[in-house]
Scaffold this motif. Sequence first.
Motif, short mmCIF file in Angstrom:
data_model
loop_
_atom_site.label_atom_id
_atom_site.label_comp_id
_atom_site.label_asym_id
_atom_site.label_seq_id
_atom_site.Cartn_x
_atom_site.Cartn_y
_atom_site.Cartn_z
N THR A 1 55.54 46.62 45.03
CA THR A 1 54.30 46.12 44.41
C THR A 1 54.62 45.12 43.30
O THR A 1 53.93 44.10 43.16
CB THR A 1 53.49 47.29 43.85
N ILE B 1 55.59 41.74 44.81
CA ILE B 1 54.41 41.09 45.40
C ILE B 1 53.51 40.53 44.31
O ILE B 1 53.04 39.39 44.41
CB ILE B 1 53.65 42.08 46.29
N VAL C 1 52.74 36.57 43.91
CA VAL C 1 51.36 36.05 43.98
C VAL C 1 50.98 35.39 42.66
O VAL C 1 50.37 34.31 42.65
CB VAL C 1 50.38 37.19 44.32
N LEU D 1 42.54 35.71 46.87
CA LEU D 1 43.15 36.96 47.33
C LEU D 1 42.82 37.28 48.79
O LEU D 1 43.73 37.63 49.56
CB LEU D 1 42.75 38.11 46.42
N PRO D 2 41.54 37.17 49.24
CA PRO D 2 41.26 37.43 50.66
C PRO D 2 42.03 36.49 51.60
O PRO D 2 42.49 36.91 52.66
CB PRO D 2 39.75 37.21 50.77
N LEU E 1 45.68 37.74 51.71
CA LEU E 1 45.84 38.98 52.46
C LEU E 1 45.62 38.79 53.96
O LEU E 1 46.26 39.46 54.78
CB LEU E 1 44.89 40.05 51.92
N SER E 2 44.70 37.90 54.32
CA SER E 2 44.42 37.69 55.75
C SER E 2 45.63 37.15 56.49
O SER E 2 45.78 37.36 57.69
CB SER E 2 43.23 36.73 55.91
N ALA F 1 49.34 39.89 54.88
CA ALA F 1 49.34 41.36 54.89
C ALA F 1 50.52 41.95 55.69
O ALA F 1 51.19 42.87 55.19
CB ALA F 1 48.02 41.89 55.43
N PHE G 1 53.62 41.58 53.58
CA PHE G 1 53.63 42.50 52.45
C PHE G 1 54.04 43.90 52.91
O PHE G 1 54.78 44.60 52.21
CB PHE G 1 52.25 42.56 51.80
N THR H 1 44.48 46.82 58.51
CA THR H 1 44.32 45.44 58.05
C THR H 1 44.07 44.45 59.18
O THR H 1 43.91 43.26 58.93
CB THR H 1 45.57 44.99 57.28
N ALA I 1 46.17 43.33 61.19
CA ALA I 1 47.19 42.33 60.95
C ALA I 1 47.53 41.51 62.18
O ALA I 1 47.80 40.31 62.09
CB ALA I 1 48.47 43.00 60.43
#
Length: 429
Positions: free
Chosen positions: A203, A206, A210, A337-338, A341-342, A345, A348, A423, A425
């Motif tokens: 974490t 990451i 970011v 952020l979206p 993550l899209s 993810a 990560f 997610t 993914a």
Amino acid sequence: MKKQEYDKKIILYALIPGLGQFKNGQKEKGAIFLTIFGLFCLESAFFGINALQELITLGSEPGIDNSMFLMVRGTLQLLITLIFVGFYVSQIRDAIKVNKNKTIGLPIATGFTGIKGSLATHGFPYLLTFPAYILMIFTIVLPVLVTLFMAFTNYDFNHIPPAALIDWIGIQNFKDMFFLSSYRSTFMAVFSWTLIWTLIASTLQIILGVFTATVAHQDWIKGKRIFGIIFLLPWAVPAFVTIMSFSNIFNDSAGAINVQIIPLLNKLLPFVDLSAINWMTDPFWTKVALIMIQGWLGFPYIYVLVTGILQSISDDLYEAATIDGASPLQKFNNITLPAILSVAAPTFVTQYTFNFNNFSIIYLFNEGGPGDVGGGAGNTDILISWIYKLTTNTTPQYGLASAVTLLISAIVIAVSLLVFKKTNAFKMD
């Protein structure tokens, strides 16, 4: 629609590979399948049956039979047998399918020209990937199966072949791991630290990646290339060199942290009294150092990934958000952020799985120390480094190490699949 019929006798012919194809008029294909069947029968007669028997017994004469060699040979034969079973089922289905087409009057490919045409139209992808699958079987599947089998044996310092034979003991190693007091306490200590280490260290890297990418992407930042070079430096230097350097930097008595940085902070901040920290001998501070080092080592990769994603986000979205009166934090939460993550993810998730098995930093920094929690494990050992010690100490426990390996694999696979599913993914739109 009427169900497509076929000659039921074709199944009887297909019980022997190749005969079903002969019955359908595909003599060349039948000859190939029959040859494969014959080769498998010869291999089984001269090697296979004996190898499978030895896999069950793991030898009978200490000093002569090597149980590990017998296990590897038997596992290899098991894989060959499973491949043949797959071929056997496929050739039966092929015979039935061709017979159905023949029954309704469709043309049947015959001769080597027909085989070549069939491979070119339907089997070309399989033909290209076949060598990779064969290589994967011998380099990945075979070692994994051998490790799996070892978890159910008593392979330890008292049973090292060829001087002694290995025996099957079922799930005893798993029972010892969870119920034998000496190993249970060690496993719980190591496992709990492994989870803490994985969650916090991953974490941290990451968040750092970011954060640095997002800040460096802002229009008001000057000298972006210079920042990019600085952020990539930890990635440019080999990890083992960085870890060994930090091992010296965090040295209790001569390291730069205690000798230079902490005294400098005391001068700059006279109202704060900082004393030397036992980075290498205090388990708590060793864990803190490990987490900080991993944050330093891991964030450049996230920085590069996120930087590429940020460049693909349209400026119109931010302009519209500005017009609507959105704050920088709202823009980040609802746009940046979206988008990150899209795309990122799955990557990560791999950072967490990588650190779950990150052997190098744990071992190179302080060899899993300081001290120990029993069972041959140090205070900062994670499961993978404990496995290493179980197999390299003076009283190796290979069976137990294999059981822990299987547990690690199950955890990583289960968590990864769960996160990937949640997610979406790998969802293809």
